[in-house]
Design a protein around this motif. Structure first.
Motif, PDB file in Angstrom:
ATOM      1  N   SER A  57     151.460  36.978   7.201  1.00 36.11           N
ATOM      2  CA  SER A  57     152.535  36.114   7.686  1.00 36.11           C
ATOM      3  C   SER A  57     153.623  36.886   8.405  1.00 36.11           C
ATOM      4  O   SER A  57     154.491  36.298   9.024  1.00 36.11           O
ATOM      5  CB  SER A  57     153.190  35.387   6.515  1.00 36.11           C
ATOM      6  OG  SER A  57     152.290  34.516   5.927  1.00 36.11           O
ATOM      7  N   ARG A  86     147.682  32.472   2.859  1.00 36.25           N
ATOM      8  CA  ARG A  86     148.865  31.953   3.521  1.00 36.25           C
ATOM      9  C   ARG A  86     148.732  30.444   3.741  1.00 36.25           C
ATOM     10  O   ARG A  86     149.659  29.679   3.526  1.00 36.25           O
ATOM     11  CB  ARG A  86     149.094  32.638   4.864  1.00 36.25           C
ATOM     12  CG  ARG A  86     150.437  32.212   5.433  1.00 36.25           C
ATOM     13  CD  ARG A  86     150.580  32.403   6.905  1.00 36.25           C
ATOM     14  NE  ARG A  86     149.490  31.811   7.649  1.00 36.25           N
ATOM     15  CZ  ARG A  86     149.397  31.879   8.964  1.00 36.25           C
ATOM     16  NH1 ARG A  86     150.307  32.531   9.631  1.00 36.25           N
ATOM     17  NH2 ARG A  86     148.383  31.345   9.596  1.00 36.25           N
ATOM     18  N   PRO A 114     156.048  39.041  -2.871  1.00 31.91           N
ATOM     19  CA  PRO A 114     155.708  39.835  -1.688  1.00 31.91           C
ATOM     20  C   PRO A 114     155.403  38.935  -0.486  1.00 31.91           C
ATOM     21  O   PRO A 114     154.722  37.916  -0.637  1.00 31.91           O
ATOM     22  CB  PRO A 114     154.469  40.613  -2.103  1.00 31.91           C
ATOM     23  CG  PRO A 114     154.138  40.232  -3.487  1.00 31.91           C
ATOM     24  CD  PRO A 114     155.146  39.270  -3.992  1.00 31.91           C
ATOM     25  N   GLY A 159     151.660  29.524   1.574  1.00 32.86           N
ATOM     26  CA  GLY A 159     152.838  29.817   2.386  1.00 32.86           C
ATOM     27  C   GLY A 159     153.014  31.307   2.597  1.00 32.86           C
ATOM     28  O   GLY A 159     152.111  32.099   2.315  1.00 32.86           O
ATOM     29  N   ASP A 160     154.203  31.697   3.086  1.00 34.43           N
ATOM     30  CA  ASP A 160     154.416  33.053   3.561  1.00 34.43           C
ATOM     31  C   ASP A 160     154.534  34.096   2.458  1.00 34.43           C
ATOM     32  O   ASP A 160     154.444  35.280   2.711  1.00 34.43           O
ATOM     33  CB  ASP A 160     155.685  33.090   4.422  1.00 34.43           C
ATOM     34  CG  ASP A 160     155.526  32.241   5.668  1.00 34.43           C
ATOM     35  OD1 ASP A 160     154.388  32.153   6.153  1.00 34.43           O
ATOM     36  OD2 ASP A 160     156.526  31.672   6.142  1.00 34.43           O
ATOM     37  N   PHE A 161     154.790  33.644   1.237  1.00 35.54           N
ATOM     38  CA  PHE A 161     154.933  34.604   0.140  1.00 35.54           C
ATOM     39  C   PHE A 161     153.737  34.459  -0.794  1.00 35.54           C
ATOM     40  O   PHE A 161     153.239  33.352  -1.019  1.00 35.54           O
ATOM     41  CB  PHE A 161     156.235  34.355  -0.615  1.00 35.54           C
ATOM     42  CG  PHE A 161     157.454  34.623   0.225  1.00 35.54           C
ATOM     43  CD1 PHE A 161     158.046  35.874   0.234  1.00 35.54           C
ATOM     44  CD2 PHE A 161     157.988  33.633   1.031  1.00 35.54           C
ATOM     45  CE1 PHE A 161     159.155  36.132   1.023  1.00 35.54           C
ATOM     46  CE2 PHE A 161     159.096  33.879   1.823  1.00 35.54           C
ATOM     47  CZ  PHE A 161     159.684  35.137   1.817  1.00 35.54           C
ATOM     48  N   ILE A 162     153.274  35.593  -1.323  1.00 33.11           N
ATOM     49  CA  ILE A 162     152.072  35.562  -2.152  1.00 33.11           C
ATOM     50  C   ILE A 162     152.439  35.124  -3.559  1.00 33.11           C
ATOM     51  O   ILE A 162     153.315  35.704  -4.196  1.00 33.11           O
ATOM     52  CB  ILE A 162     151.417  36.955  -2.170  1.00 33.11           C
ATOM     53  CG1 ILE A 162     150.903  37.267  -0.772  1.00 33.11           C
ATOM     54  CG2 ILE A 162     150.305  37.017  -3.187  1.00 33.11           C
ATOM     55  CD1 ILE A 162     150.340  38.641  -0.625  1.00 33.11           C
TER      56      ILE A 162
END
Lengths: 470, 587
Positions: free
Chosen positions: A120, B95, A115, B99-102
């Motif tokens: 972000s 984040r 996800p 980073g941008d993905f969990i």
């Protein structure tokens, strides 16, 4: 890492295979299954004690449970992705079906994705001009949006999809644009039409097609959207592409999901679809979007055919709760010969307000579209009354709204399949048609816009006036 | 510490053996990756665990370790303006780490443990304090004074209290209880999410929650400490309404829970709220807001917890004496998460596959709202209002989640897809909606500047009701068959619908309407009706009334600025005079 291989499964039933006597098997792990003459893939759906339930990605036809060699790979299903995949036609697991050589992978990525952290995400607010008035004027598509088309069998959703691909202008100079088409259980003719159309318009070289045709095994459809979106994420977030993903037909995907669920004897939800279908669909649709600090974006247009045109059916219903709006096609308009037969009243683009306005389209866009919507709604109401009571029983003002509705369908909605209208042309058309109504009825537009635009277009609206006399 | 082993993995549910001694709702760490899980069923030495993270790759035989704690929230300065997932992990920190993905298996403190806050003492050395008493406060944002309270269950004499800059884990006071045990108190406290915080007394709500939305405030008001639900099909504007409420309601603290909804919607809140200004203080709205975002593609078990995480934070601020409003969008997704876990547990299903305890879970959530006298000194009354969106399949109100919710809430705002199609927003259907606070509304507006508001409200609802009856007739025999009186009623009803109820959330002025403006707007329309009715009785043609240049000024009332309200008073006079002129003209 040591991986494990077992000989023989204890049962195969539909898309499910049970392997017993196993040890150390991970949930969702990728399984490779070798028989005498075939090699297929599956994934672990459940582990319990020494038993693993494996979902096959391909038809079990010709597999003999006893003689299978079953290899648990210890990792999840990954897709080898590369830029080379653009211009290719691949199957549901990324293998070529166009006769070419397998694309060389630059990277292997888990097809389930992860996800996007909501923190972000960047808000989708860049207008995409599709050249179709009913979309650009009333239900604007923006980059990073997921906007499904709710259609029915026999309606021209594929032609509309092809038109959007042909005309969509999201290109600023120097930006790369790619199309990924995932066909799930569609007919050969539909697939062929699209691929030919992509080739004719030159779009094919920046397009990847993942295909599972209607006569091919149902369970191969389950992996397709995830495979397609994995490539989309790679293109968008590693190579800065703006990717348009078309998923058709999601109804076939959901039916495959139901088949697996039924084979597992799970407690069914509405109409036999599994209770987790909302969550499952969201893990597909939510992969659209934009990310802070990255140039690329993923825009999704899922297409689904509503069984019996029933919009409360679980598939359109759950989809509508996840996607950012929806475009309905209307059988009534289609029968009237209006293309594209967009049913604008129930259609909606939730991200519209962010994608339009000064600097993006024009300052009057929002007010104008609100006014067109409400006037058309009132015109349709008047039409219903006129059917029961006859047009003579209508008030004068309602007669005007009735005219408005007719002209709106004929001049605004109706459009050629190869006709691309700029958004300004679309707005102009809107004002021209609004000039059929008394000014004091235009409650949704700010006064300053009426003076600025209505009068300007009124003089040009002669032919619309004529139309309304007919 | 109890150590067990995984025996089965199926979706978010893990069954572990060798777990005897583990408590219900205890937090456990599952597998090599130490994923967060919560025990939701025990049977013999087996424990069923719902895991808050993706379970992909978990293997039979991996270890499950109990922690002895139940799922708790961390409460203290730094929470305002935060955005958390369903188990209160800060998404910004996630984040920065991942980073941008969990991804999985990361535990992060919910609050910043390094930041120093200026603690100002209220209590003095030697004071005898009990739980809930104010020790001191931190000015967390311009809008929120964050009181540091004695945590529940503690009481005693202050041995020492400090002042100055501290992190949330440093001691600010030492307390000696009646048994002589010394307790060090820091600014952060933990509290289990599934247990409501104690209060002294529950009171009847008696003050409206002003939302600036005309259909809510004037027609179906919610009171501070009340509960409301907004059910409706997709596309009918639930989320826009929830956002409007979060933006404009006159609560001190807003807790917004995005439960199983769209990622981009949470982003919208994240981007808009720091820019939007509170109409009363002029400060960014984010300074009084906490967001819980567990989007639809995030793990389903954490979705189930997210509403409890939200309400636990809400109760904490309520205990400081604030008026707190919590929005949950959408409780249907929360119920579906329960259904999914229940299905995996192979429990006997109730209606539509939902667990049989659906109703009691929903009740236990909404019952945590209310106006209360809080524990602790100084004595304070505070409110917690809860507004839940419900997303029934196909907009069908017979859905079990809607029905269970309606048994609990006092205000029902029913959304209608047909209104939404005609772009009548907010698409609240006035014929099916209700507010059980109408009696309180009447009392509240008995005196003061807005005296008579309640009569206007009743009048408008009556006209709308009459309209729906008349429309039946019109559908059968046409408009011409109506008497002038009835045609006037239809005109007035149209005006109430279009000129009052419709409100554009994206219009800079129309997005918020004060009570005074709402009152004046209704007054204009009712004056129109009154005088026009008189004129009709004097046999003035209805067409000539409708031709008066009033229609447009009435429809532009929405665009009148809050600072120009005298314009509406002038309009009332104009309406009277112009229609009276018609009567005069005939005579």
């Amino acid at each position: 890492m040591i991986t494990k291989e077992y000989l023989g499964a204890s049962s195969i039933a539909g898309p499910l295979m049970v392997v017993e006597g196993v040890e150390g098997i991970g949930y969702e792990e990728l399984v490779e299954i070798k028989s005498k003459d075939r090699f297929t893939l599956g994934k672990v759906l459940e582990v319990s004690g020494d038993k693993a339930v494996v979902q096959l990605f391909e038809s079990p036809q010709g597999l003999d449970p006893q003689s299978l060699r079953i290899h648990f790979t210890g990792k999840s299903l990954r897709l080898g992705v590369s830029l080379e995949m653009l211009g290719r036609v691949l199957d549901g697991l990324g293998r070529p079906r166009d006769g070419g050589a397998p694309p060389l992978a630059e990277e292997f990525i888990d097809i389930n994705g992860r996800p996007i952290n909501p923190f972000s995400r960047d808000y989708p607010n860049e207008f995409i001009e599709t050249g179709i008035s009913s979309i650009d004027g009333l239900n604007v598509l923006v980059r990073g949006q997921k906007l499904p088309v709710f259609s029915g069998s026999g309606m021209p959703h594929m032609r509309i999809a092809a038109q959007i691909v042909r005309q969509a202008k999201v290109l600023k100079s120097g930006e790369s644009f790619a199309v990924i088409f995932a066909g799930m259980g569609i007919t050969f003719e539909e697939a062929n039409f699209l691929i030919k159309d992509f080739e004719a318009s030159g779009a094919m070289e920046r397009t990847t097609v993942f295909l599972n045709l209607a006569n091919e095994p149902v369970i191969e459809r389950i992996a397709i959207p995830r495979v397609a979106l994995t490539l989309a994420e790679y293109l968008a977030f590693t190579h800065d592409y703006h990717v348009l993903v078309i998923l058709a037909d999601m109804t076939n995907y959901c039916e495959a999901l139901r088949e697996v669920s039924a084979a597992r004897k799970e407690i069914p939800g509405r109409r036999g679809y599994p209770g987790y279908m909302y969550t499952d669909l969201s893990t597909i649709y939510e992969r659209a979007g934009r990310i802070h600090g990255k140039t690329g974006s993923i825009t999704q247009i899922p297409i689904l055919t509503m069984p019996e045109d029933d919009r409360t059916h679980p598939i359109p219903d759950l989809t509508g709760y996840i996607t950012e709006g929806q475009i309905f096609l209307s059988r009534a308009l289609h029968r009237k010969g209006i293309y594209p037969p967009m049913d604008v009243l129930p259609s909606l683009s939730r991200l519209m307000t962010k994608g339009i306005g000064p600097g993006k389209t024009r300052e009057d866009h929002s007010d104008l579209s609100n006014q067109l919507f409400s006037a058309y709604a009132r015109g349709r109401e008047a039409r219903e009354l006129a059917i029961i009571l006859g047009e003579g029983a209508l008030l004068d003002v309602d007669k005007k709204f009735l005219r408005f509705a007719d002209v709106f369908e004929n001049r605004f909605l109706r459009q050629g399949e190869y006709e691309s209208r700029s958004v300004i042309e679309t707005l102009e058309k809107g004002w021209q048609i609004l000039s059929l109504l008394p000014v004091e009825e235009l409650k949704r537009v700010r006064k300053e816009f009426i003076t600025k635009y209505l009068d300007k277009y009124f003089s040009q609206a002669g032919d619309v006036q004529e139309d309304s006399i007919l | 510490m109890i150590k067990g082993k995984i025996a089965k993995v199926s979706g978010p549910l893990v069954i572990a053996n060798n777990m005897s001694g583990v408590q219900m709702f205890e937090i456990v760490r599952v597998g090599e990756k130490e994923l967060f899980g919560e025990v939701i069923e025990t049977k013999g030495d087996l424990a069923s665990i719902q895991v808050y993270e993706e379970t992909e790759g978990l293997k039979v035989g991996e270890e499950v370790i109990s922690t002895g704690n139940s799922l708790s929230v961390e409460l203290g300065p730094g929470i305002m303006g935060g955005i958390y997932d369903g188990i209160q992990r800060p998404l910004k920190a996630l984040r920065d780490l991942q980073g941008d993905f969990i991804s999985r298996g990361i535990s992060v403190s919910a609050l910043d443990t390094n930041k120093k806050w200026l603690f100002q003492a209220i209590a003095k050395q030697g004071d005898q304090l009990t739980s809930g008493d104010f020790l001191g406060f931190v000015q967390e944002t311009h809008l929120v004074k964050h009181y540091i309270m004695i945590p529940p269950g503690l009481s005693g004499k202050i041995l020492e209290i400090k002042e100055g800059e501290f992190t949330i884990n440093e001691n600010v006071a030492t307390l000696k209880d009646s048994e002589g045990v010394e307790h060090h108190i820091c600014m952060m406290q933990k509290y289990p999410v599934r247990i409501g915080r104690p209060f002294v007394d529950k009171l009847q709500p008696n003050e409206p929650l002003i939302t600036g939305q005309r259909v809510f405030d004037a027609m179906f008001p919610i009171f501070k400490g009340g509960t409301a639900c907004i059910p409706g099909p997709f596309g009918s504007g639930k989320t826009v309404m929830q956002h409007q409420l979060a933006r404009w309601s006159d609560a001190d603290i807003i807790i917004y829970v995005g439960c199983g909804e769209r990622g981009n919607e949470m982003t919208e809140v994240l981007i808009d709220f720091p820019e939007l200004k509170d109409p009363r203080s002029g400060r960014p709205l984010m300074e009084r807001t906490v967001l819980i975002a567990n989007t639809s593609n995030m793990p389903v078990a954490a979705r189930e917890t997210s509403v409890f995480t939200g309400i636990a934070i809400a109760e904490y601020f309520r205990d400081m004496g604030y008026n707190v409003a919590m929005m949950a969008d959408s409780t249907s997704r929360w119920a579906e998460a329960m259904r999914e876990v229940s299905g995996r547990l192979e429990e006997m299903p109730g209606e539509e596959g939902y667990p049989a305890y659906l109703g009691s879970r929903i009740a236990s959530f909404y019952e945590r709202a209310g106006k209360v006298k809080t524990v602790g000194n100084p004595g304070r009354t505070a409110t917690l209002s809860v507004i839940g969106a419900v997303s029934p399949p196909g907009g069908d109100l017979s859905d079990p989640v809607v029905q269970a919710t309606l048994r609990e809430v006092r205000v029902f705002w029913g959304l209608d897809a047909r209104l939404a199609f005609a772009r009548h927003f907010p698409s609240i259907n006035w014929l099916i909606s209700y507010s059980l606070y109408s009696h309180e509304f009447e009392k509240y507006f008995e005196k003061g500047e807005l005296k008579g508001f309640n009569n206007l409200r009743k009048w408008a609802l009556k006209v709308l009701e009459e309209e729906s009856e008349l429309q039946e007739i019109v559908r059968l025999v046409g408009m011409d068959a109506l008497s002038p009186n009835d045609r006037l009623t239809l005109e007035v009803a149209r005006s109430i619908r279009e000129d009052f109820l419709q409100q554009n959330s994206y219009h800079e002025i129309d997005t918020y309407t004060s009570l005074s403006k709402q009152f004046l707007m209704l007054k204009v329309i009712s004056t129109f009706e009154e005088t026009a009715r008189m004129a009709v009785q004097k046999e003035v043609e209805i067409e000539s009334i409708l031709e008066l240049p009033l229609k447009e000024s009435i429809s532009r009332m929405k665009e009148v600025k809050e600072t120009d309200l005298q314009k509406l008073e002038i309009l009332t006079v104009n309406v009277k005079e112009m229609i009276a002129g018609l009567i005069g003209g005939r005579a």
